[in-house]
Write an enzyme that holds these catalytic residues in place. Sequence first.
Site, mmCIF file in Angstrom:
data_model
loop_
_atom_site.group_PDB
_atom_site.id
_atom_site.type_symbol
_atom_site.label_atom_id
_atom_site.label_comp_id
_atom_site.label_asym_id
_atom_site.label_seq_id
_atom_site.Cartn_x
_atom_site.Cartn_y
_atom_site.Cartn_z
ATOM 1 N N SER A 1 43.242 55.647 53.642
ATOM 2 C CA SER A 1 43.421 54.191 53.659
ATOM 3 C C SER A 1 43.641 53.639 55.066
ATOM 4 C CB SER A 1 44.614 53.809 52.788
ATOM 5 O OG SER A 1 44.874 52.424 52.948
ATOM 6 N N SER B 1 44.852 50.593 55.442
ATOM 7 C CA SER B 1 45.861 49.536 55.302
ATOM 8 C C SER B 1 47.032 49.688 56.282
ATOM 9 C CB SER B 1 46.374 49.479 53.862
ATOM 10 O OG SER B 1 45.338 49.019 53.033
ATOM 11 N N LYS C 1 45.438 49.850 39.891
ATOM 12 C CA LYS C 1 45.544 48.385 39.857
ATOM 13 C C LYS C 1 45.856 47.853 38.452
ATOM 14 C CE LYS C 1 42.831 47.691 43.984
ATOM 15 N NZ LYS C 1 41.766 46.987 44.681
ATOM 16 N N ASN D 1 46.941 44.115 43.088
ATOM 17 C CA ASN D 1 46.826 44.934 44.303
ATOM 18 C C ASN D 1 48.005 44.725 45.246
ATOM 19 O OD1 ASN D 1 46.262 42.444 45.500
ATOM 20 N ND2 ASN D 1 44.825 43.349 46.944
ATOM 21 N N GLY E 1 28.361 47.707 39.008
ATOM 22 C CA GLY E 1 29.620 48.417 38.733
ATOM 23 C C GLY E 1 30.621 47.532 38.031
ATOM 24 N N GLY F 1 37.445 48.958 38.549
ATOM 25 C CA GLY F 1 38.559 48.221 39.148
ATOM 26 C C GLY F 1 38.133 47.296 40.278
ATOM 27 N N ARG G 1 26.118 51.343 34.812
ATOM 28 C CA ARG G 1 25.549 52.560 34.233
ATOM 29 C C ARG G 1 25.962 52.653 32.759
ATOM 30 N NH1 ARG G 1 27.600 57.848 37.233
ATOM 31 N NH2 ARG G 1 29.539 57.059 36.341
ATOM 32 N N TYR H 1 33.932 50.560 52.311
ATOM 33 C CA TYR H 1 33.808 50.522 53.762
ATOM 34 C C TYR H 1 33.698 51.942 54.290
ATOM 35 C CZ TYR H 1 35.426 50.274 58.545
ATOM 36 O OH TYR H 1 35.524 50.410 59.899
HETATM 37 P P1 ATR Z 1 37.499 52.582 37.845
HETATM 38 O O1 ATR Z 1 37.316 51.682 39.041
HETATM 39 O O2 ATR Z 1 37.626 51.828 36.561
HETATM 40 O O3 ATR Z 1 38.551 53.647 38.047
HETATM 41 P P2 ATR Z 1 35.348 54.413 38.500
HETATM 42 O O4 ATR Z 1 35.166 55.630 37.663
HETATM 43 O O5 ATR Z 1 35.899 54.598 39.861
HETATM 44 O O6 ATR Z 1 36.131 53.362 37.621
HETATM 45 O O7 ATR Z 1 33.931 53.700 38.613
HETATM 46 C C1 ATR Z 1 33.779 52.412 39.125
HETATM 47 C C2 ATR Z 1 32.392 51.932 38.790
HETATM 48 O O8 ATR Z 1 31.415 52.678 39.524
HETATM 49 C C3 ATR Z 1 32.017 52.084 37.322
HETATM 50 O O9 ATR Z 1 31.365 50.905 36.943
HETATM 51 C C4 ATR Z 1 31.089 53.280 37.315
HETATM 52 O O10 ATR Z 1 30.101 53.271 36.288
HETATM 53 P P3 ATR Z 1 30.432 53.828 34.823
HETATM 54 O O11 ATR Z 1 31.230 52.780 34.150
HETATM 55 O O12 ATR Z 1 29.094 54.033 34.221
HETATM 56 O O13 ATR Z 1 31.194 55.105 35.037
HETATM 57 C C5 ATR Z 1 30.401 53.111 38.639
HETATM 58 N N1 ATR Z 1 29.826 54.375 39.141
HETATM 59 C C6 ATR Z 1 30.515 55.442 39.612
HETATM 60 N N2 ATR Z 1 29.657 56.403 40.025
HETATM 61 C C7 ATR Z 1 28.394 55.926 39.811
HETATM 62 C C8 ATR Z 1 27.067 56.448 40.031
HETATM 63 N N3 ATR Z 1 26.894 57.642 40.562
HETATM 64 N N4 ATR Z 1 26.031 55.660 39.692
HETATM 65 C C9 ATR Z 1 26.214 54.429 39.148
HETATM 66 N N5 ATR Z 1 27.437 53.889 38.911
HETATM 67 C C10 ATR Z 1 28.511 54.619 39.241
#
Ligand code: ATR
Length: 279
Positions: free
Chosen positions: A21, A23, A72, A93, A134, A137, A159, A225
Amino acid sequence: MEKPENTIDEYAVAGYPVDHSLSPKIHKSFAQQTGEAISYGLLSIAPTLFEESVKKFAESGGKGLNITLPYKEAAFELASELGPEATKAKAVNTLTILSPKNIRGDNTDGIGFMRDLTKNNGVSLREKHILILGAGGAARGILPPLMNSSLGSLTLANRTVEKANRLVQLLNAKNKITVCSIAQLANAHTPDIVINATSAGVKGQTLLFPPSCINSKTFCYDLSYAPKQTPFLKWAGEQGANKLVQGWGMLVEQAAESFLIWRGIRPDTKFLLRKNEKN
Ligand code: ATR
Protein backbone atom coordinates in the site's frame (compact mmCIF):
# COMPACT_ATOMS: atom_id res chain seq x y z
CA MET A 1 -9.91 15.65 29.22
CA GLU A 2 -7.50 17.99 27.45
CA LYS A 3 -5.17 16.50 24.91
CA PRO A 4 -1.55 16.55 26.12
CA GLU A 5 0.76 18.65 23.98
CA ASN A 6 3.00 16.86 21.45
CA THR A 7 0.62 13.87 21.22
CA ILE A 8 0.91 12.02 17.95
CA ASP A 9 -2.39 10.57 16.71
CA GLU A 10 -2.16 7.11 15.22
CA TYR A 11 -3.67 6.07 11.87
CA ALA A 12 -3.12 3.12 9.54
CA VAL A 13 -4.34 1.35 6.43
CA ALA A 14 -5.89 -2.06 7.16
CA GLY A 15 -6.15 -4.85 4.60
CA TYR A 16 -4.82 -8.22 3.53
CA PRO A 17 -2.36 -8.16 1.88
CA VAL A 18 -1.41 -4.57 2.64
CA ASP A 19 2.39 -4.44 2.40
CA HIS A 20 2.29 -2.87 -1.07
CA SER A 21 0.00 0.00 0.00
CA LEU A 22 1.12 3.52 -0.86
CA SER A 23 -1.26 5.09 1.67
CA PRO A 24 1.43 5.57 4.40
CA LYS A 25 3.59 7.52 1.94
CA ILE A 26 0.64 9.70 0.89
CA HIS A 27 -0.56 10.45 4.44
CA LYS A 28 2.96 11.17 5.68
CA SER A 29 3.30 13.69 2.88
CA PHE A 30 -0.06 15.28 3.86
CA ALA A 31 1.02 15.44 7.52
CA GLN A 32 4.25 17.17 6.56
CA GLN A 33 2.41 19.65 4.36
CA THR A 34 -0.27 20.52 6.94
CA GLY A 35 1.86 20.23 10.08
CA GLU A 36 -0.62 17.75 11.61
CA ALA A 37 0.94 15.50 14.29
CA ILE A 38 0.02 12.04 13.02
CA SER A 39 1.70 8.72 12.45
CA TYR A 40 0.39 6.39 9.72
CA GLY A 41 1.27 2.71 9.46
CA LEU A 42 0.25 -0.60 7.93
CA LEU A 43 -2.15 -2.96 9.68
CA SER A 44 -2.12 -6.39 8.10
CA ILE A 45 -5.18 -8.32 9.27
CA ALA A 46 -5.49 -12.03 8.58
CA PRO A 47 -8.92 -13.29 7.42
CA THR A 48 -11.52 -13.74 10.21
CA LEU A 49 -9.67 -11.33 12.52
CA PHE A 50 -10.97 -8.02 11.12
CA GLU A 51 -13.40 -6.99 13.85
CA GLU A 52 -11.11 -8.07 16.67
CA SER A 53 -8.11 -6.24 15.18
CA VAL A 54 -10.01 -2.97 14.64
CA LYS A 55 -11.29 -3.08 18.21
CA LYS A 56 -7.77 -3.67 19.52
CA PHE A 57 -6.48 -0.73 17.46
CA ALA A 58 -9.29 1.48 18.83
CA GLU A 59 -8.71 0.42 22.42
CA SER A 60 -4.99 1.16 22.14
CA GLY A 61 -5.85 4.78 21.27
CA GLY A 62 -5.79 4.59 17.43
CA LYS A 63 -7.71 7.43 15.77
CA GLY A 64 -8.60 6.15 12.33
CA LEU A 65 -8.12 3.53 9.63
CA ASN A 66 -8.27 3.43 5.89
CA ILE A 67 -9.76 0.13 4.80
CA THR A 68 -8.66 -1.69 1.69
CA LEU A 69 -9.29 -5.11 0.16
CA PRO A 70 -10.89 -7.34 1.26
CA TYR A 71 -12.51 -5.57 4.25
CA LYS A 72 -14.61 -2.67 2.87
CA GLU A 73 -17.88 -4.55 3.33
CA ALA A 74 -16.82 -5.84 6.78
CA ALA A 75 -15.99 -2.24 7.81
CA PHE A 76 -19.47 -1.19 6.68
CA GLU A 77 -20.96 -3.83 8.99
CA LEU A 78 -18.68 -2.87 11.90
CA ALA A 79 -19.31 0.91 11.85
CA SER A 80 -21.74 2.18 14.49
CA GLU A 81 -22.57 5.27 12.42
CA LEU A 82 -22.24 5.90 8.68
CA GLY A 83 -21.62 8.85 6.38
CA PRO A 84 -23.91 9.35 3.35
CA GLU A 85 -21.45 7.97 0.75
CA ALA A 86 -20.85 4.81 2.79
CA THR A 87 -24.60 4.32 3.13
CA LYS A 88 -25.00 4.56 -0.66
CA ALA A 89 -22.03 2.30 -1.55
CA LYS A 90 -22.67 -0.14 1.30
CA ALA A 91 -18.90 -0.18 1.75
CA VAL A 92 -16.48 1.76 3.97
CA ASN A 93 -12.90 2.83 3.24
CA THR A 94 -12.47 5.26 6.16
CA LEU A 95 -13.06 4.47 9.81
CA THR A 96 -12.93 7.25 12.39
CA ILE A 97 -12.58 6.13 15.98
CA LEU A 98 -14.73 8.54 17.96
CA SER A 99 -14.40 6.20 20.96
CA PRO A 100 -13.61 2.47 21.10
CA LYS A 101 -17.37 1.82 21.14
CA ASN A 102 -18.33 4.45 18.57
CA ILE A 103 -16.64 3.99 15.21
CA ARG A 104 -17.84 6.00 12.21
CA GLY A 105 -17.62 4.68 8.64
CA ASP A 106 -17.25 6.84 5.53
CA ASN A 107 -16.52 6.12 1.90
CA THR A 108 -14.22 8.52 0.08
CA ASP A 109 -13.53 6.27 -2.95
CA GLY A 110 -16.36 7.73 -5.04
CA ILE A 111 -15.43 11.35 -4.30
CA GLY A 112 -11.75 10.60 -4.99
CA PHE A 113 -12.56 8.91 -8.28
CA MET A 114 -14.92 11.65 -9.49
CA ARG A 115 -12.45 14.35 -8.57
CA ASP A 116 -9.62 12.66 -10.42
CA LEU A 117 -11.73 11.93 -13.49
CA THR A 118 -13.53 15.26 -13.85
CA LYS A 119 -11.16 17.76 -12.25
CA ASN A 120 -7.63 16.37 -12.63
CA ASN A 121 -8.31 14.82 -16.05
CA GLY A 122 -10.95 17.28 -17.25
CA VAL A 123 -13.45 14.61 -18.35
CA SER A 124 -17.06 15.71 -18.75
CA LEU A 125 -19.50 12.90 -17.99
CA ARG A 126 -22.53 14.54 -19.56
CA GLU A 127 -24.29 12.13 -22.00
CA LYS A 128 -21.25 9.84 -21.96
CA HIS A 129 -21.58 6.08 -22.36
CA ILE A 130 -19.64 4.41 -19.57
CA LEU A 131 -18.59 0.79 -19.21
CA ILE A 132 -17.37 -0.62 -15.91
CA LEU A 133 -15.51 -3.93 -15.98
CA GLY A 134 -15.82 -5.87 -12.73
CA ALA A 135 -18.43 -5.96 -9.98
CA GLY A 136 -16.39 -6.42 -6.78
CA GLY A 137 -15.41 -4.05 -3.97
CA ALA A 138 -13.71 -1.53 -6.26
CA ALA A 139 -16.83 -1.03 -8.41
CA ARG A 140 -19.00 -0.45 -5.33
CA GLY A 141 -17.45 2.86 -4.31
CA ILE A 142 -17.60 4.47 -7.75
CA LEU A 143 -21.07 3.34 -8.87
CA PRO A 144 -23.19 5.62 -6.62
CA PRO A 145 -21.65 8.93 -7.80
CA LEU A 146 -21.69 7.75 -11.44
CA MET A 147 -25.34 6.72 -11.15
CA ASN A 148 -26.15 10.26 -10.07
CA SER A 149 -24.34 11.96 -12.97
CA SER A 150 -26.14 12.89 -16.20
CA LEU A 151 -24.69 10.02 -18.21
CA GLY A 152 -25.81 8.68 -21.58
CA SER A 153 -25.63 5.13 -20.17
CA LEU A 154 -23.91 3.07 -17.48
CA THR A 155 -23.08 -0.58 -18.19
CA LEU A 156 -21.63 -3.05 -15.69
CA ALA A 157 -19.95 -6.08 -17.28
CA ASN A 158 -18.67 -8.94 -15.20
CA ARG A 159 -17.23 -12.41 -15.76
CA THR A 160 -19.84 -13.71 -13.29
CA VAL A 161 -23.04 -11.97 -14.42
CA GLU A 162 -24.91 -13.03 -11.28
CA LYS A 163 -22.47 -11.06 -9.10
CA ALA A 164 -23.12 -7.91 -11.17
CA ASN A 165 -26.88 -8.44 -10.85
CA ARG A 166 -26.55 -8.81 -7.09
CA LEU A 167 -24.56 -5.58 -6.85
CA VAL A 168 -27.13 -3.64 -8.90
CA GLN A 169 -29.88 -4.98 -6.68
CA LEU A 170 -27.95 -4.06 -3.54
CA LEU A 171 -27.47 -0.50 -4.80
CA ASN A 172 -31.12 -0.34 -5.80
CA ALA A 173 -30.04 0.72 -9.29
CA LYS A 174 -31.95 -1.52 -11.70
CA ASN A 175 -33.15 1.40 -13.84
CA LYS A 176 -29.77 3.14 -13.87
CA ILE A 177 -27.33 0.33 -14.70
CA THR A 178 -27.37 -2.25 -17.49
CA VAL A 179 -25.70 -5.55 -16.63
CA CYS A 180 -24.03 -7.80 -19.20
CA SER A 181 -21.45 -10.55 -19.53
CA ILE A 182 -17.96 -9.97 -20.91
CA ALA A 183 -18.89 -11.94 -24.06
CA GLN A 184 -21.94 -9.73 -24.71
CA LEU A 185 -19.65 -6.71 -24.97
CA ALA A 186 -18.52 -7.93 -28.39
CA ASN A 187 -21.94 -6.93 -29.81
CA ALA A 188 -22.29 -3.64 -27.94
CA HIS A 189 -21.45 -0.09 -29.08
CA THR A 190 -17.98 1.10 -28.13
CA PRO A 191 -18.31 3.21 -24.95
CA ASP A 192 -16.79 6.67 -24.45
CA ILE A 193 -15.18 5.71 -21.14
CA VAL A 194 -14.05 2.26 -19.96
CA ILE A 195 -13.19 1.76 -16.27
CA ASN A 196 -11.35 -1.33 -15.09
CA ALA A 197 -12.62 -2.32 -11.64
CA THR A 198 -11.48 -5.94 -11.76
CA SER A 199 -8.73 -7.34 -9.57
CA ALA A 200 -7.25 -9.39 -12.43
CA GLY A 201 -4.15 -7.21 -12.89
CA VAL A 202 -3.41 -7.06 -9.16
CA LYS A 203 -3.64 -10.86 -9.04
CA GLY A 204 -1.36 -11.17 -12.05
CA GLN A 205 -4.13 -12.70 -14.21
CA THR A 206 -4.88 -11.95 -17.83
CA LEU A 207 -8.04 -10.04 -18.69
CA LEU A 208 -9.84 -11.07 -21.82
CA PHE A 209 -12.18 -8.39 -23.13
CA PRO A 210 -13.42 -7.98 -26.72
CA PRO A 211 -11.17 -5.46 -28.54
CA SER A 212 -14.36 -3.73 -29.78
CA CYS A 213 -14.71 -2.23 -26.24
CA ILE A 214 -12.11 0.31 -27.28
CA ASN A 215 -11.50 2.62 -30.24
CA SER A 216 -9.41 5.71 -30.90
CA LYS A 217 -11.88 7.92 -28.96
CA THR A 218 -12.09 5.81 -25.80
CA PHE A 219 -10.89 7.16 -22.47
CA CYS A 220 -9.61 4.28 -20.30
CA TYR A 221 -9.28 4.49 -16.53
CA ASP A 222 -7.85 1.73 -14.34
CA LEU A 223 -8.84 1.91 -10.66
CA SER A 224 -5.66 0.07 -9.78
CA TYR A 225 -2.19 1.50 -9.94
CA ALA A 226 1.21 0.11 -10.91
CA PRO A 227 4.62 1.81 -10.89
CA LYS A 228 4.81 1.67 -14.70
CA GLN A 229 1.54 0.63 -16.34
CA THR A 230 -1.24 -1.77 -15.38
CA PRO A 231 -1.89 -4.81 -17.66
CA PHE A 232 -5.35 -3.41 -18.52
CA LEU A 233 -3.96 -0.09 -19.71
CA LYS A 234 -1.21 -1.84 -21.66
CA TRP A 235 -3.90 -3.86 -23.46
CA ALA A 236 -6.12 -0.79 -23.98
CA GLY A 237 -3.14 1.09 -25.44
CA GLU A 238 -2.54 -1.76 -27.88
CA GLN A 239 -6.20 -1.45 -29.01
CA GLY A 240 -5.53 2.23 -29.84
CA ALA A 241 -7.33 3.93 -26.91
CA ASN A 242 -7.37 7.72 -26.85
CA LYS A 243 -6.23 8.23 -23.25
CA LEU A 244 -4.92 5.92 -20.51
CA VAL A 245 -5.13 6.88 -16.85
CA GLN A 246 -4.35 4.72 -13.85
CA GLY A 247 -5.69 5.08 -10.31
CA TRP A 248 -2.86 7.05 -8.68
CA GLY A 249 -4.91 10.26 -8.78
CA MET A 250 -7.92 8.52 -7.25
CA LEU A 251 -5.72 7.06 -4.51
CA VAL A 252 -4.34 10.50 -3.65
CA GLU A 253 -7.76 12.22 -3.78
CA GLN A 254 -9.56 9.61 -1.66
CA ALA A 255 -6.71 9.86 0.87
CA ALA A 256 -7.09 13.66 0.97
CA GLU A 257 -10.81 13.25 1.69
CA SER A 258 -10.04 10.79 4.52
CA PHE A 259 -7.49 13.25 5.92
CA LEU A 260 -10.16 15.97 5.81
CA ILE A 261 -12.60 13.77 7.76
CA TRP A 262 -9.98 12.96 10.39
CA ARG A 263 -8.15 16.26 10.75
CA GLY A 264 -10.61 18.89 9.45
CA ILE A 265 -8.14 20.11 6.83
CA ARG A 266 -7.91 19.08 3.15
CA PRO A 267 -4.32 18.79 1.97
CA ASP A 268 -3.31 20.15 -1.41
CA THR A 269 -2.98 17.14 -3.72
CA LYS A 270 -1.17 18.86 -6.62
CA PHE A 271 2.32 18.00 -5.43
CA LEU A 272 1.62 14.25 -5.22
CA LEU A 273 -0.31 14.20 -8.50
CA ARG A 274 2.64 15.82 -10.31
CA LYS A 275 5.02 13.37 -8.69
CA ASN A 276 3.26 10.52 -10.45
CA GLU A 277 3.49 12.20 -13.84
CA LYS A 278 7.28 12.05 -13.56
CA ASN A 279 7.27 8.28 -12.94
P1 ATR B 1 -14.02 -8.50 -4.35
O1 ATR B 1 -13.55 -7.13 -4.77
O2 ATR B 1 -15.50 -8.58 -4.18
O3 ATR B 1 -13.23 -9.08 -3.21
P2 ATR B 1 -12.48 -9.96 -6.32
O4 ATR B 1 -12.48 -11.45 -6.27
O5 ATR B 1 -11.25 -9.26 -5.90
O6 ATR B 1 -13.79 -9.48 -5.59
O7 ATR B 1 -12.82 -9.55 -7.82
C1 ATR B 1 -13.14 -8.24 -8.18
C2 ATR B 1 -13.71 -8.26 -9.57
O8 ATR B 1 -12.70 -8.61 -10.52
C3 ATR B 1 -14.84 -9.26 -9.77
O9 ATR B 1 -15.83 -8.62 -10.51
C4 ATR B 1 -14.18 -10.39 -10.54
O10 ATR B 1 -15.05 -11.11 -11.41
P3 ATR B 1 -15.93 -12.33 -10.86
O11 ATR B 1 -17.06 -11.73 -10.12
O12 ATR B 1 -16.33 -13.05 -12.09
O13 ATR B 1 -15.01 -13.13 -9.97
C5 ATR B 1 -13.20 -9.62 -11.38
N1 ATR B 1 -12.08 -10.45 -11.85
C6 ATR B 1 -11.07 -10.95 -11.09
N2 ATR B 1 -10.20 -11.63 -11.86
C7 ATR B 1 -10.67 -11.57 -13.15
C8 ATR B 1 -10.22 -12.08 -14.42
N3 ATR B 1 -9.11 -12.78 -14.50
N4 ATR B 1 -10.97 -11.80 -15.50
C9 ATR B 1 -12.11 -11.07 -15.41
N5 ATR B 1 -12.59 -10.57 -14.24
C10 ATR B 1 -11.88 -10.81 -13.13
